[in-house]
Scaffold this motif. Structure first.
Motif, PDB file in Angstrom:
ATOM      1  N   THR A   1      22.891  31.168 -16.440  1.00  0.00           N
ATOM      2  CA  THR A   1      23.648  30.041 -15.892  1.00  0.00           C
ATOM      3  C   THR A   1      23.192  28.728 -16.508  1.00  0.00           C
ATOM      4  O   THR A   1      24.011  27.847 -16.762  1.00  0.00           O
ATOM      5  CB  THR A   1      23.556  29.982 -14.358  1.00  0.00           C
TER       6      THR A   1
ATOM      7  N   SER B   1      25.539  26.192 -18.632  1.00  0.00           N
ATOM      8  CA  SER B   1      25.604  24.790 -18.228  1.00  0.00           C
ATOM      9  C   SER B   1      25.341  23.871 -19.417  1.00  0.00           C
ATOM     10  O   SER B   1      26.002  22.841 -19.571  1.00  0.00           O
ATOM     11  CB  SER B   1      24.598  24.495 -17.117  1.00  0.00           C
TER      12      SER B   1
ATOM     13  N   HIS C   1      27.850  21.152 -20.888  1.00  0.00           N
ATOM     14  CA  HIS C   1      27.463  19.752 -21.090  1.00  0.00           C
ATOM     15  C   HIS C   1      27.797  19.327 -22.511  1.00  0.00           C
ATOM     16  O   HIS C   1      28.350  18.247 -22.732  1.00  0.00           O
ATOM     17  CB  HIS C   1      25.968  19.560 -20.807  1.00  0.00           C
TER      18      HIS C   1
END
Length: 110
Positions: free
Chosen positions: A9, A13, A17
């Protein structure tokens, strides 16, 4: 099926981003073609060398690009060639989801 861990995860992420900024996304897409120097990328993408430096620093921090010094130059490349394939798959998915947003003239997805 792969067990999803906090590491997975976190990695997704970081990718999210990176893709949340248009300049970073364009850098990643440009590096699919071949490694490049920051000055070449800045010129190709129409941004300042300072902006390019900041964005490459971010992409390195996300673990998505690597820098290879060569004399007075530094070459940037995708950290893993599979990332280029994944970005290509994402582009195809965007066209599938909203086929009107991308054409040979470019993408207008908001």
């Amino acid at each position: 099926m792969t067990t999803v861990t906090p590491t997975h995860t976190s990695a997704l992420s970081r990718l999210g981003h990176a893709l949340s900024d248009g300049t970073r996304t364009r850098i990643l897409l440009a590096l699919r073609e071949a490694p490049a120097r920051p000055s070449e990328l800045a010129q190709a993408l129409g941004v300042s060398k300072q902006v390019m430096s900041n964005q490459l620093t971010c992409l390195r921090g996300c673990g998505l690009v690597v820098a290879t010094p060569e004399g007075r130059n530094t070459w940037y490349a995708l950290a893993d060639p599979r990332l280029g394939d994944a970005l290509g798959d994402l582009l195809e998915l965007v066209v599938t989801v909203d086929p009107t947003c991308c054409s040979p003239e470019g993408c207008t997805c908001a």
